[in-house]
Design a protein around this motif. Structure first.
Motif, mmCIF file in Angstrom:
data_model
loop_
_atom_site.group_PDB
_atom_site.id
_atom_site.type_symbol
_atom_site.label_atom_id
_atom_site.label_comp_id
_atom_site.label_asym_id
_atom_site.label_seq_id
_atom_site.Cartn_x
_atom_site.Cartn_y
_atom_site.Cartn_z
ATOM 1 N N ASP A 118 0.699 -1.380 -0.189
ATOM 2 C CA ASP A 118 -0.085 -0.032 0.264
ATOM 3 C C ASP A 118 1.022 1.161 -0.191
ATOM 4 N N HIS A 119 2.297 1.249 -0.759
ATOM 5 C CA HIS A 119 2.220 2.231 -0.495
ATOM 6 C C HIS A 119 2.640 3.266 -2.168
ATOM 7 N N ILE A 120 3.529 4.442 -2.585
ATOM 8 C CA ILE A 120 3.670 4.240 -3.937
ATOM 9 C C ILE A 120 4.740 4.968 -3.449
ATOM 10 N N TYR A 121 6.032 4.157 -4.898
ATOM 11 C CA TYR A 121 6.925 4.175 -5.385
ATOM 12 C C TYR A 121 7.396 3.445 -6.514
ATOM 13 N N LYS A 122 8.961 3.804 -7.053
ATOM 14 C CA LYS A 122 9.284 3.139 -7.986
ATOM 15 C C LYS A 122 10.772 2.615 -6.925
ATOM 16 N N MET A 123 10.951 1.277 -7.079
ATOM 17 C CA MET A 123 12.599 1.166 -6.296
ATOM 18 C C MET A 123 12.679 0.089 -6.956
ATOM 19 N N ASP A 124 14.178 -0.243 -7.522
ATOM 20 C CA ASP A 124 15.312 -1.430 -7.504
ATOM 21 C C ASP A 124 15.310 -2.020 -6.602
#
Length: 382
Positions: A128-134
């Motif tokens: 439920d979090h908004i983010y982009k992460m490798d």
């Protein structure tokens, strides 16, 4: 990209009561965001980008919409025979069955699922979090440091710090102290709720925690403090990108409207790191001859005959003649007609609004208006 022997466990069973009616009939990770997406699209897309092939999705509260949305996992390339997305609800065993009692207990109840893949690492994620992460970069760091657990952290303001688990580190970013939502924070390094564990270490800790009758079965409240006390190697992984917890109506509203700025903090049109979704096949949107649309996201299936300003319309939204929608988010399959005016509001899914002047006052952080079926007696017409 380096392949990692890692299983992802995605916690997606939360009720999300602070989101009010948006989670009245569905789990928080299934709440729509940005018109065409749902919150769970972000960690799933991150897994795809990070080349993580096995994702266990732990569901519990109101899972019907979420389960149907996940389907085979194909939109996120998570539909392989050996891996893919696996929905993991609580279940009955020979010893009985229980609802998940906490984040750690949810993983504990699925030890057998993880064991069958014999992973080196397990990454625990929130849905439920908004983010982009490798995640692969974080896993590389975890393995290079030979850490027992690595926790993703980001620097927040001192005013915000009391909302998070706060980490204090030494010069090498080894975690030396942990505070769970402290009134007086000793640091501004906030936990993002993303953990990479050595599986053998986590397995042992989950069993120990399960046997502790006084434990709340929680990662932040029990597992992490216990490991710190027992001198395990805990490392902080500093993340400097965009990350938002949209756990309240106000934070959800703010994060949504940030997408409409000239330079949005998260780029949903970046083809090098796309966010994938599982949308229904719907007709193209239609903007009527006398409609006025400015600075708005209008998704497929929408019919706009009125005025839409600085707003987000999810799929299949109808805006009738004379209607004004301004600074608002209208979720899937809603219909607004008869010159209704909606400003500074979030309108839930499947609404039919035929009269009313709905206006939130954004002078304070708690003045976004939320409309859904349970509180629409005077405005809703079915």
């Amino acid at each position: 990209m380096k392949k990692h022997n890692t299983v992802a466990m995605l916690l997606a069973g939360g009720q999300g009561s602070r989101l009010g009616g948006l989670t009245h009939s569905t789990a928080k990770p299934a709440v729509p965001f940005g018109g065409k997406y749902r919150l769970i699209d972000f960690p799933l897309s991150n897994c795809r980008y990070s080349d993580i092939e096995v994702v266990g999705v732990l569901t519990q509260y109101k899972p019907l919409v979420l389960n149907a949305y996940l389907s085979t996992g194909a939109p996120w390339a998570l539909d392989t025979i050996e891996g893919g997305v696996k929905v993991l609800p609580p279940y009955m065993s020979m010893d009985g069955g229980n609802w998940y009692k906490g984040t750690a207990d949810a993983i504990y109840q699925n030890i057998e699922f993880i064991d069958q893949y014999n992973p080196q690492n397990v990454i625990v994620l929130s849905g439920d979090h908004i983010y982009k992460m490798d995640y692969s970069k974080m896993i590389d760091y975890h393995e290079e440091q030979d850490a027992d657990v690595t926790i993703a952290v980001m620097d927040v303001s001192l005013e915000e710090a009391s909302r998070f688990g706060i980490m204090a580190t030494n010069k090498k970013d080894r975690i030396v102290e942990f505070q769970e939502k402290p009134k007086v924070p000793k640091s501004t390094l906030a936990s993002m709720g993303i953990y990479v564990f050595k599986w053998d270490v986590l397995r042992e800790q989950l069993i120990r925690d399960h046997d502790d009758e006084n434990s709340r079965k929680d990662f932040g409240g029990n597992i992490i403090p216990h490991m710190l006390e027992d001198k395990f190697s805990l490392m902080a992984y500093r993340f400097e990108g965009y990350w938002r917890d949209v756990g309240t109506v106000d934070s959800y509203y703010e994060a949504s409207l940030e997408l409409l700025s000239d330079n949005p903090p998260i780029d949903l049109n970046d083809n090098s790191f796309p966010i994938y979704s599982n949308n229904d096949n719907v007709m193209p949107h239609l903007i009527g001859e006398n409609a006025k649309v400015t600075n708005s996201l209008i998704c497929d299936g929408c019919m706009v005959l009125g005025t839409v300003k600085n707003s987000i319309l999810s799929n299949n939204v109808y805006v009738g003649k004379g209607v004004i929608v301004e600074n608002s988010i209208v979720l899937h399959n809603s219909k607004i007609e008869n010159s209704v005016k909606i400003r500074n509001a979030v309108v839930g899914e499947h609404m039919i609004i035929t009269n009313g002047d709905i206006k939130g006052n954004l002078k304070s952080s708690s003045d976004v208006k939320l409309y859904y079926k349970n509180n629409m007696n005077k405005v809703l017409s079915m």
